[in-house]
Design a protein around this motif. Structure first.
Motif, PDB file in Angstrom:
ATOM      1  N   PHE B  72      16.353  -0.733  24.342  1.00  0.00           N
ATOM      2  CA  PHE B  72      16.403   0.726  24.223  1.00  0.00           C
ATOM      3  C   PHE B  72      15.426   1.272  23.186  1.00  0.00           C
ATOM      4  N   GLY B  73      14.694   0.391  22.546  1.00  0.00           N
ATOM      5  CA  GLY B  73      13.729   0.855  21.548  1.00  0.00           C
ATOM      6  C   GLY B  73      14.227   0.768  20.117  1.00  0.00           C
ATOM      7  N   VAL B  74      15.401   0.180  19.924  1.00  0.00           N
ATOM      8  CA  VAL B  74      15.895   0.004  18.556  1.00  0.00           C
ATOM      9  C   VAL B  74      15.045  -1.061  17.865  1.00  0.00           C
ATOM     10  N   GLU B  75      14.640  -0.761  16.644  1.00  0.00           N
ATOM     11  CA  GLU B  75      13.751  -1.684  15.940  1.00  0.00           C
ATOM     12  C   GLU B  75      14.516  -2.909  15.449  1.00  0.00           C
ATOM     13  N   LEU B  76      14.073  -4.087  15.901  1.00  0.00           N
ATOM     14  CA  LEU B  76      14.724  -5.334  15.489  1.00  0.00           C
ATOM     15  C   LEU B  76      13.933  -6.022  14.393  1.00  0.00           C
ATOM     16  N   ALA B  77      12.600  -5.857  14.446  1.00  0.00           N
ATOM     17  CA  ALA B  77      11.744  -6.412  13.392  1.00  0.00           C
ATOM     18  C   ALA B  77      10.637  -5.396  13.158  1.00  0.00           C
ATOM     19  N   GLY B  78      10.427  -5.044  11.916  1.00  0.00           N
ATOM     20  CA  GLY B  78       9.398  -4.065  11.599  1.00  0.00           C
ATOM     21  C   GLY B  78       8.637  -4.497  10.355  1.00  0.00           C
ATOM     22  N   ASN B  79       7.807  -3.602   9.896  1.00  0.00           N
ATOM     23  CA  ASN B  79       7.041  -3.909   8.697  1.00  0.00           C
ATOM     24  C   ASN B  79       7.418  -2.916   7.610  1.00  0.00           C
ATOM     25  N   GLN B  80       7.663  -3.465   6.447  1.00  0.00           N
ATOM     26  CA  GLN B  80       8.094  -2.631   5.351  1.00  0.00           C
ATOM     27  C   GLN B  80       7.018  -2.633   4.296  1.00  0.00           C
ATOM     28  N   GLN B  81       6.823  -1.498   3.668  1.00  0.00           N
ATOM     29  CA  GLN B  81       5.874  -1.480   2.559  1.00  0.00           C
ATOM     30  C   GLN B  81       6.449  -2.285   1.415  1.00  0.00           C
ATOM     31  N   ASN B  82       5.575  -3.073   0.858  1.00  0.00           N
ATOM     32  CA  ASN B  82       6.002  -3.968  -0.209  1.00  0.00           C
ATOM     33  C   ASN B  82       5.157  -3.645  -1.427  1.00  0.00           C
ATOM     34  N   PHE B  83       5.799  -3.161  -2.456  1.00  0.00           N
ATOM     35  CA  PHE B  83       5.065  -2.790  -3.668  1.00  0.00           C
ATOM     36  C   PHE B  83       5.014  -3.982  -4.610  1.00  0.00           C
ATOM     37  N   ARG B  84       3.848  -4.227  -5.128  1.00  0.00           N
ATOM     38  CA  ARG B  84       3.729  -5.303  -6.100  1.00  0.00           C
ATOM     39  C   ARG B  84       2.873  -4.829  -7.262  1.00  0.00           C
ATOM     40  N   VAL B  85       3.144  -5.404  -8.417  1.00  0.00           N
ATOM     41  CA  VAL B  85       2.357  -5.048  -9.585  1.00  0.00           C
ATOM     42  C   VAL B  85       1.347  -6.171  -9.837  1.00  0.00           C
ATOM     43  N   VAL B  86       0.082  -5.778 -10.050  1.00  0.00           N
ATOM     44  CA  VAL B  86      -0.974  -6.766 -10.269  1.00  0.00           C
ATOM     45  C   VAL B  86      -1.644  -6.485 -11.608  1.00  0.00           C
ATOM     46  N   VAL B  87      -2.251  -7.516 -12.177  1.00  0.00           N
ATOM     47  CA  VAL B  87      -3.057  -7.302 -13.383  1.00  0.00           C
ATOM     48  C   VAL B  87      -4.487  -7.747 -13.123  1.00  0.00           C
ATOM     49  N   VAL B  88      -5.416  -7.021 -13.709  1.00  0.00           N
ATOM     50  CA  VAL B  88      -6.828  -7.394 -13.652  1.00  0.00           C
ATOM     51  C   VAL B  88      -7.246  -7.727 -15.076  1.00  0.00           C
ATOM     52  N   LYS B  89      -7.654  -8.980 -15.258  1.00  0.00           N
ATOM     53  CA  LYS B  89      -7.868  -9.465 -16.618  1.00  0.00           C
ATOM     54  C   LYS B  89      -8.907  -8.659 -17.373  1.00  0.00           C
ATOM     55  N   GLU B  90     -10.031  -8.349 -16.682  1.00  0.00           N
ATOM     56  CA  GLU B  90     -11.123  -7.696 -17.413  1.00  0.00           C
ATOM     57  C   GLU B  90     -10.802  -6.254 -17.782  1.00  0.00           C
ATOM     58  N   GLN B  91      -9.681  -5.731 -17.240  1.00  0.00           N
ATOM     59  CA  GLN B  91      -9.331  -4.356 -17.563  1.00  0.00           C
ATOM     60  C   GLN B  91      -8.335  -4.255 -18.711  1.00  0.00           C
ATOM     61  N   THR B  92      -7.908  -5.389 -19.236  1.00  0.00           N
ATOM     62  CA  THR B  92      -6.967  -5.345 -20.338  1.00  0.00           C
ATOM     63  C   THR B  92      -7.535  -6.071 -21.546  1.00  0.00           C
ATOM     64  N   PRO B  93      -7.404  -5.479 -22.742  1.00  0.00           N
ATOM     65  CA  PRO B  93      -7.913  -6.156 -23.934  1.00  0.00           C
ATOM     66  C   PRO B  93      -7.048  -7.360 -24.306  1.00  0.00           C
ATOM     67  N   ASP B  94      -5.755  -7.301 -23.955  1.00  0.00           N
ATOM     68  CA  ASP B  94      -4.848  -8.380 -24.323  1.00  0.00           C
ATOM     69  C   ASP B  94      -3.861  -8.576 -23.180  1.00  0.00           C
ATOM     70  N   LEU B  95      -4.093  -9.625 -22.408  1.00  0.00           N
ATOM     71  CA  LEU B  95      -3.291  -9.869 -21.216  1.00  0.00           C
ATOM     72  C   LEU B  95      -1.823 -10.082 -21.571  1.00  0.00           C
ATOM     73  N   ILE B  96      -1.574 -10.869 -22.601  1.00  0.00           N
ATOM     74  CA  ILE B  96      -0.196 -11.180 -22.994  1.00  0.00           C
ATOM     75  C   ILE B  96       0.537  -9.897 -23.382  1.00  0.00           C
ATOM     76  N   ALA B  97      -0.159  -9.023 -24.112  1.00  0.00           N
ATOM     77  CA  ALA B  97       0.470  -7.767 -24.529  1.00  0.00           C
ATOM     78  C   ALA B  97       0.854  -6.936 -23.316  1.00  0.00           C
ATOM     79  N   THR B  98      -0.036  -6.891 -22.311  1.00  0.00           N
ATOM     80  CA  THR B  98       0.271  -6.148 -21.089  1.00  0.00           C
ATOM     81  C   THR B  98       1.489  -6.745 -20.389  1.00  0.00           C
ATOM     82  N   LEU B  99       1.519  -8.074 -20.310  1.00  0.00           N
ATOM     83  CA  LEU B  99       2.658  -8.725 -19.654  1.00  0.00           C
ATOM     84  C   LEU B  99       3.949  -8.456 -20.421  1.00  0.00           C
TER      85      LEU B  99
END
Lengths: 386, 632
Positions: B72-99
């Motif tokens: 009938f068109g009921v969704e059995l499997a779909g795609n969900q937006q998945n948010f994740r947080v990433v770090v870019v090393k060269e954009q932070t002066p101190d990686l550990i501090a950011t973490l």
């Protein structure tokens, strides 16, 4: 015989300043100018079509170098003869000084900071050793050359600076010092079998010397022997160099069009690997043109050496010419993967002050040999016999 | 003057040596020229190719995976937006501090720190490294709000597979997971780090359909891999949306109903077109867990569970059909000329064959019975009798015709063929000749016989239809570019069984459920017009010894779970105008009538209440011509 000598020297060996300028080897000066201009063009391209930061500064150095070369050419060869040992000792002391208080750059102690120029004593030594050896062999008779005892002093003269440079550590310069000295020994008439002995003992010493090499130097040699083993590590430079070189083809990609060089695939493109950039942008044709210019310069040097009527001038000219040859050969062979990466610049082309100045000073001395070709210097000392 | 003499000698020697030296120099320079020729002329093409590779990097843009819909068109499997947080090393002066700052907002474990620091070290400074996946909306907003204190950290959006029905659909849909080493085919799409492919169920069977076409993006990069600029971009195409035959509502009901048992399976099928309306298997698992990545402890507990939650028992479980097999024996007997009413057998509670005694399930026996009565009471001795007369190979031929003993061809991976023994089969697989007693054991669906719940449902559907060799299917078609297309199917073959024979079977199965003395009378559907016709089955998983029989047969409840009988029930409804067929197998459930009967009744009642076969499903456009043309 004196008359004949007088006759052969078509003119008075003592000539005036005006005559010197007139007789100066202007062809050679033109060659040097063409080569250096090509170098400036490549530096302009290396900076993605900008005179900053390399081409403009190199142009100033070339200007200074040109003046220095012409001045040295006019200096009386007897004066150069007199200061040969002094020059050598100063260079040696400077070498020791770098060892003691040299500033650190590129993981190696090579510079003395004189504020206006970063002086590399090892570059000076390349000329100093030739001067000293030429003077020494000038004073040794043919019979004495056959005696091993007479070879001890020049051997020490070579080994002392070589050991110091090796400690820096600079494998390329050490090699050049030893090979250029060898050429002088050879042309001075040292017996061939003695070279064979040195060669054999040198080969035997390789396993021992290996232990004293830095790990990066060992890596460079290993990479040279098997470049595929680590294409993204030590072999990366030479791999990228070959790609840039080969992709140039016969006619090249055109000025400023070398994609490999401009996208930073090519390492050290303004210094040691500048010939790769030339080969990428101008192809094999460009490479052959530059090589021919160097060859012409060397032919001039050899002709001057053979034409000189004093042994000092002959050895000096042949030593300096051979030195030029070593620069060119080692650099180009290195970037094409024929010899290990040892850090030898391309003379008159690569960015760098000391090399530019010492090479041009050397060429100035060759010209001086030409201008004073008929002057005779006695075996023992300064005074002319006539 | 001697000195001049000497100098002339020296000059000569010098010139000779210089000549030698010059020859050496020329030789070496020639070597250089030779090398230049080699690199720039002979090998030029190779290096030009390498140089082009160096300059332009092709990046694949993963396509969006097609959804899975029910009929009938009921969704059995779909795609969900998945948010994740990433770090870019060269954009932070101190990686550990950011973490550390991030950890205040989203709680990072020691393990997270280690993984991030390791990844950062491996990758280049400008490559984003994932710190944490699947962030909640609250976490995302708290990171966004505090972004000033989090240099180098940013939120990225990806897509993950989402299964709204969770475990209720897991055996049908399967799951997606990261590509394993063995699955790499050379398709670069599979090598993308975040790419997921179907590992089981519909996700696996229709993986190619749902995968879609990858887009490409050409970048100019420098030696460090930094993107200079994008040269061109070609968008990919999303995968097809699969439209299944499943009715999500019925499927949920079936799965929930089966949960009353430890381990069970059931299949509901539309006998008109073979559409599988529900396919339950208990226990089940949560398919999302595979997407996020299972811990090895979770994985071990799944694969070592004796109830095998990862197995779709409907298609992969092999069970002795027990008495549900008797319809096949009856049809084989009718085909061999044994009259349903004219032939009778006397059941004293056992049959003697040689020195062996073969028991009926009813100790006192059924007395004299004909075929319809034998089905109604499920009298074993009657079937011993006819089986002895017609032989095992005739039984096997009929069983095959009904869909047993071979794969029915469902569009799912992992289907098992089961076993329908013949004399030749035993010779080939066991290396012994067939024994007469084995024919008797086969006739009551025991011994070597193994069937899957799907096969039993197909058998029942073919019996209910009476005319068509119903073949089941799970996918009706697909939707692409807003238009739904149906998969082309050929007409069902003729079953080739005379109508009067089918009528006998229908009468027998009707009596089982709707005659007061039928074995499943208690579990009939009372609503008028929805009545079912069925057959009970109880399959022993152990041999009853003589001593046990004399001491009185153990009650199933007294036995350990593993040694209890399988309970089975197959049925169709409504009895006068069949539309739905259903099979229920309860592994080690005990008696077929008391355990499987009520489950089948409930399922068929719910099926008829919902009546999915007649409800308006997604209308499909038949695909004209061959399937691989017309793709735009």
């Amino acid at each position: 015989m004196a008359q004949r000598a007088q006759y052969l020297g078509r003119h008075n060996p003592e000539i005036s300043l005006g005559q010197k300028i007139w007789q100066l080897n202007w062809g050679m000066v033109l060659l040097v100018g063409i080569i250096a201009t090509m170098g400036l063009g490549m530096l302009y391209s290396a900076a993605n079509g900008s005179f900053d930061p390399w081409a403009s500064r190199q142009a100033v150095r070339f200007g200074i170098g040109m003046v220095l070369m012409l001045l040295v050419a006019l200096v009386d060869i007897r004066f150069i003869f007199r200061v040969s040992y002094l020059f050598y000792i100063v260079a040696l002391l400077l070498l020791i000084a770098v060892e003691v208080m040299g500033s650190i750059g590129m993981g190696a102690q090579r510079w003395i900071d004189l504020k206006f120029i970063q002086l590399q004593p090892s570059e000076l030594m390349k000329i100093a050793i030739i001067l000293a050896l030429a003077r020494y062999f000038h004073g040794v008779s043919q019979e004495d050359i056959g005696r091993p005892a007479f070879l001890l002093v020049p051997l020490c003269m070579v080994l002392l600076p070589s050991a110091l440079v090796l400690r820096q550590p600079d494998l390329g310069t050490t090699g050049m010092l030893v090979l250029a000295s060898g050429a002088i020994f050879f042309c001075a008439g040292v017996r061939l079998w003695k070279f064979v002995i040195v060669l054999i003992s040198g080969l035997a010493a390789i396993p021992i010397g290996w232990q004293f090499l830095h790990s990066y130097q060992q890596n460079r040699v290993l990479t040279f022997l098997d470049p595929e083993q680590d294409p993204l590590g030590t072999g990366y430079h030479i791999h990228q160099s070959k790609i840039a070189f080969g992709s140039g083809g016969i006619f090249g990609k055109g000025f400023l069009q070398g994609s490999q060089s401009h996208l930073n695939f090519l390492p050290e493109k303004q210094t040691d690997f500048i010939f790769t950039m030339l080969a990428e942008e101008f192809g094999m044709v460009g490479g052959l043109v530059l090589l021919s210019l160097y060859l012409l310069l060397m032919i001039y040097g050899v002709a001057i050496a053979v034409r000189s009527r004093n042994q000092y001038g002959r050895l000096l000219a042949i030593g300096l010419t051979f030195n030029l040859f070593l620069y060119v050969f080692i650099n180009i062979a290195m970037i094409m993967g024929l010899v290990p990466v040892v850090g030898v610049p391309l003379p008159l082309i690569s960015y760098g002050g000391t090399v530019m100045l010492t090479v041009m000073m050397g060429l100035g001395m060759v010209m001086s040999v030409w201008l004073h070709r008929d002057i005779k210097i006695s075996r023992r000392g300064v005074q002319d016999d006539f | 003057m001697p000195m001049v003499h000497e100098d002339q000698d020296r000059h000569k020697g010098f010139t000779r040596r210089v000549l030698m030296l010059s020859c050496g120099k020329v030789a070496l320079l020639s070597a250089l020229v030779g090398r230049m020729y080699y690199l720039q002329v002979i090998e030029a093409e190779k290096y030009k190719t390498l140089a082009e590779d160096n300059r332009v990097n092709l990046r694949l843009l993963p396509p969006r995976r097609g959804k899975i819909l029910d009929r009938f068109g009921v969704e059995l499997a779909g795609n969900q937006q998945n948010f994740r947080v990433v770090v870019v090393k060269e954009q932070t002066p101190d990686l550990i501090a950011t973490l550390d700052a991030l950890s205040l907002l989203i709680k990072l474990s020691e393990h997270d720190y280690k993984r991030v620091l390791r990844d950062v070290k491996r990758k280049r400074a400008f490559v984003p490294v994932t710190v944490k996946d699947n962030l909640s909306w609250d976490q995302v907003s708290s990171i966004e709000v505090n972004s000033a204190d989090l240099p180098g950290a940013s939120i990225e959006v990806g897509e993950t597979r989402f299964y709204p029905f969770g475990a209720d659909m897991s055996h049908i849909l399967g799951y997606v997971a990261a590509v394993s080493e063995a699955e790499l085919t050379g398709d670069p799409l599979l090598e993308l780090p975040d790419f997921r492919i179907g590992k089981n169920g519909v996700e696996k069977f229709y993986d190619q359909e749902m995968r879609g076409q990858a887009g490409t993006s050409e970048f100019e990069v420098n030696a460090y891999g930094r993107v200079i600029r994008e040269l061109s971009r070609k968008e990919g195409a999303s995968g097809r949306e699969m439209i299944l035959t499943i009715d999500a509502g019925l499927q949920t009901f079936v799965q929930q109903r089966l949960m009353s048992e430890l381990s069970a399976a059931s299949v509901v099928i539309d006998i008109e077109n073979g559409d599988i309306l529900a396919m339950g298997s208990v226990p089940a698992y949560d398919p999302s867990a595979f997407n996020l990545g299972l811990s090895s402890a979770q994985w071990n507990s799944l694969i070592n569970d004796p109830l095998s939650p990862l197995t779709n028992k409907s298609i992969s479980g092999g069970y002795a059909p027990g008495s549900t097999f008797k319809m096949a024996v009856a049809l084989a007997a009718l085909k061999e000329g044994i009259g349903a009413h004219t032939h009778t057998a006397f059941c004293p509670g056992f049959m003697k064959l040689g020195n062996s005694k073969f028991h009926c399930w009813k100790k006192g026996g059924h007395g004299r019975v004909n075929m319809i009565e034998a089905l109604q009471y499920s009298c074993d001795v009657y079937f011993y009798d006819v089986a002895r007369r017609i032989g095992v190979d005739n039984i096997a031929a009929m069983a095959n015709r009904l869909g047993l003993g071979e794969k029915v061809g469902i569009d799912l991976p992992g289907e098992k063929p089961g076993v329908i023994p013949t004399k030749a089969w035993k010779e080939a697989n066991i290396g012994e000749s067939w024994q007469g007693g084995e024919t008797l054991v086969t006739s009551i669906g025991q011994g070597f016989v193994l069937t899957t719940p799907l096969q039993l449902a197909v058998m029942t559907a073919r019996l209910a239809s009476g005319q068509k060799k119903v073949v089941p299917r799970l996918a009706r078609g697909y939707r692409e570019g807003g238009q739904a297309y149906g998969f082309a199917r050929s007409e069902f073959e003729d079953l080739g069984i005379p109508e009067e024979h089918i009528r006998i079977i229908h009468q027998g199965m009707d009596a089982v459920s709707n005659h007061p003395r039928g074995t499943a009378y208690r579990y009939r559907i009372k609503e008028e017009g929805w009545e079912l016709a069925g057959k009970t089955g109880t399959a022993q998983v152990r041999r009853i010894t003589l001593a046990e029989r004399q001491a009185g047969v153990f009650k199933n409840e007294d036995l350990p779970w593993r040694r209890r009988d399988h309970a089975l029930f197959t049925a169709f409804a409504p009895v006068d105008k069949p539309r739905y067929a259903c099979s229920v197998v309860v592994q080690h459930g005990g008696g077929g009538s008391t355990i499987a009967g009520p489950i089948a009744r409930d399922i068929l009642r719910e099926t008829q209440r919902r009546d999915p076969a007649r409800a308006a499903a997604i209308s499909l456009k038949p695909r004209s011509g061959s399937d691989n043309t017309g793709d735009v």
